[in-house]
Design a protein around this motif. Structure first.
Motif, PDB file in Angstrom:
ATOM      1  N   CYS A   1      -4.355  -3.098   9.607  1.00  0.00           N
ATOM      2  CA  CYS A   1      -4.664  -2.413  10.873  1.00  0.00           C
ATOM      3  C   CYS A   1      -6.110  -1.933  10.925  1.00  0.00           C
ATOM      4  O   CYS A   1      -6.452  -1.090  11.738  1.00  0.00           O
ATOM      5  CB  CYS A   1      -3.697  -1.253  11.086  1.00  0.00           C
ATOM      6  SG  CYS A   1      -3.810   0.025   9.824  1.00  0.00           S
ATOM      7  N   GLN A   2      -6.943  -2.457  10.047  1.00  0.00           N
ATOM      8  CA  GLN A   2      -8.347  -2.051  10.014  1.00  0.00           C
ATOM      9  C   GLN A   2      -9.226  -3.235  10.421  1.00  0.00           C
ATOM     10  O   GLN A   2      -8.830  -4.383  10.279  1.00  0.00           O
ATOM     11  CB  GLN A   2      -8.728  -1.570   8.615  1.00  0.00           C
ATOM     12  CG  GLN A   2      -7.871  -0.427   8.085  1.00  0.00           C
ATOM     13  CD  GLN A   2      -8.026   0.859   8.861  1.00  0.00           C
ATOM     14  OE1 GLN A   2      -9.116   1.217   9.272  1.00  0.00           O
ATOM     15  NE2 GLN A   2      -6.925   1.553   9.096  1.00  0.00           N
ATOM     16  N   GLY A   3     -10.413  -2.954  10.901  1.00  0.00           N
ATOM     17  CA  GLY A   3     -11.352  -4.008  11.276  1.00  0.00           C
ATOM     18  C   GLY A   3     -10.799  -4.886  12.385  1.00  0.00           C
ATOM     19  O   GLY A   3     -10.252  -4.400  13.367  1.00  0.00           O
TER      20      GLY A   3
ATOM     21  N   GLY B   1      -7.146  -4.389  13.576  1.00  0.00           N
ATOM     22  CA  GLY B   1      -6.707  -3.103  14.101  1.00  0.00           C
ATOM     23  C   GLY B   1      -7.378  -2.707  15.387  1.00  0.00           C
ATOM     24  O   GLY B   1      -8.233  -3.408  15.924  1.00  0.00           O
TER      25      GLY B   1
ATOM     26  N   ARG C   1      -1.188   2.505   6.160  1.00  0.00           N
ATOM     27  CA  ARG C   1      -2.365   1.703   6.502  1.00  0.00           C
ATOM     28  C   ARG C   1      -2.705   0.708   5.397  1.00  0.00           C
ATOM     29  O   ARG C   1      -3.315  -0.318   5.660  1.00  0.00           O
ATOM     30  CB  ARG C   1      -3.563   2.602   6.793  1.00  0.00           C
ATOM     31  CG  ARG C   1      -3.442   3.271   8.141  1.00  0.00           C
ATOM     32  CD  ARG C   1      -4.634   4.121   8.454  1.00  0.00           C
ATOM     33  NE  ARG C   1      -4.528   4.662   9.795  1.00  0.00           N
ATOM     34  CZ  ARG C   1      -5.309   5.605  10.264  1.00  0.00           C
ATOM     35  NH1 ARG C   1      -6.284   6.102   9.508  1.00  0.00           N
ATOM     36  NH2 ARG C   1      -5.145   6.046  11.497  1.00  0.00           N
ATOM     37  N   GLN C   2      -2.308   0.992   4.175  1.00  0.00           N
ATOM     38  CA  GLN C   2      -2.475   0.020   3.089  1.00  0.00           C
ATOM     39  C   GLN C   2      -1.434  -1.091   3.207  1.00  0.00           C
ATOM     40  O   GLN C   2      -1.699  -2.232   2.880  1.00  0.00           O
ATOM     41  CB  GLN C   2      -2.330   0.704   1.724  1.00  0.00           C
ATOM     42  CG  GLN C   2      -3.483   1.598   1.371  1.00  0.00           C
ATOM     43  CD  GLN C   2      -3.247   2.345   0.063  1.00  0.00           C
ATOM     44  OE1 GLN C   2      -2.223   2.169  -0.607  1.00  0.00           O
ATOM     45  NE2 GLN C   2      -4.186   3.198  -0.309  1.00  0.00           N
TER      46      GLN C   2
ATOM     47  N   GLY D   1      -8.981   0.253  15.622  1.00  0.00           N
ATOM     48  CA  GLY D   1      -9.811   1.394  15.262  1.00  0.00           C
ATOM     49  C   GLY D   1      -8.970   2.504  14.687  1.00  0.00           C
ATOM     50  O   GLY D   1      -7.761   2.371  14.503  1.00  0.00           O
ATOM     51  N   ASP D   2      -9.585   3.601  14.399  1.00  0.00           N
ATOM     52  CA  ASP D   2      -8.919   4.708  13.728  1.00  0.00           C
ATOM     53  C   ASP D   2      -8.439   5.725  14.757  1.00  0.00           C
ATOM     54  O   ASP D   2      -9.243   6.344  15.434  1.00  0.00           O
ATOM     55  CB  ASP D   2      -9.906   5.357  12.756  1.00  0.00           C
ATOM     56  CG  ASP D   2      -9.241   6.358  11.850  1.00  0.00           C
ATOM     57  OD1 ASP D   2      -8.021   6.266  11.676  1.00  0.00           O
ATOM     58  OD2 ASP D   2      -9.957   7.214  11.319  1.00  0.00           O
TER      59      ASP D   2
ATOM     60  N   ARG E   1      -2.631  -7.520  16.026  1.00  0.00           N
ATOM     61  CA  ARG E   1      -3.493  -6.351  15.881  1.00  0.00           C
ATOM     62  C   ARG E   1      -2.634  -5.094  15.989  1.00  0.00           C
ATOM     63  O   ARG E   1      -1.680  -5.067  16.752  1.00  0.00           O
ATOM     64  CB  ARG E   1      -4.549  -6.359  16.974  1.00  0.00           C
ATOM     65  CG  ARG E   1      -5.641  -5.347  16.794  1.00  0.00           C
ATOM     66  CD  ARG E   1      -6.664  -5.529  17.875  1.00  0.00           C
ATOM     67  NE  ARG E   1      -7.335  -6.809  17.631  1.00  0.00           N
ATOM     68  CZ  ARG E   1      -8.605  -7.033  17.858  1.00  0.00           C
ATOM     69  NH1 ARG E   1      -9.351  -6.099  18.370  1.00  0.00           N
ATOM     70  NH2 ARG E   1      -9.137  -8.193  17.614  1.00  0.00           N
TER      71      ARG E   1
END
Length: 131
Positions: free
Chosen positions: A107-109, A112, A102-103, A114-115, A30
């Motif tokens: 690191c999303q969902g 990750g 980030r692409q 969070g933002d 993560r």
């Protein structure tokens, strides 16, 4: 009194501190990918907050407690390149770099933490430095 050339050089050197960084859990994979105008300062802040148990990201703090400091990596991924172009927008460039990284790095969902606010490899936390 400081002349314009010195002021401009100081500005360019200061802007080179801006960049994109990652805080990665080496066990779960993560990650948190974010940007800062002072990338090393941001990494130091994350480290301090995690070590003191007061990180603003509860999930990251929970994983830190569960997996331990030795299972986290803190690294600078990219830096804003200084330029003499008067129309250069360093803040916009930082936002673009964060989006690109980030692409590249999941690191999303579920992958990750969070933002983290943007514009807001070491085996462990960066060591404190004296200046």
């Amino acid at each position: 009194m400081t002349d314009k050339k010195t002021l401009k050089q100081n500005y360019l050197e200061a802007s080179s501190r801006a960049g994109v960084y990652i805080v990665r859990n080496l066990t779960s994979k993560r990650a948190l990918v974010a940007g800062s105008k002072d990338v090393q300062g941001a990494l130091n802040r994350h480290c301090f907050e995690l070590r003191t148990g007061m990180h603003r990201n509860r999930l990251l703090q929970q994983d830190w407690k569960e997996y331990g400091e030795e299972n986290f990596e803190f690294a600078v991924l990219d830096r804003i390149k200084p330029t003499n172009d008067p129309g250069f927008d360093a803040e916009r460039e930082l936002q673009v770099l964060v989006a690109l990284w980030r692409q590249e790095i999941p690191c999303q969902g579920e992958q990750g933490y969070g933002d983290a606010k943007a514009v807001s490899p070491m085996p462990a936390c960066p060591s404190p430095t004296r200046q």
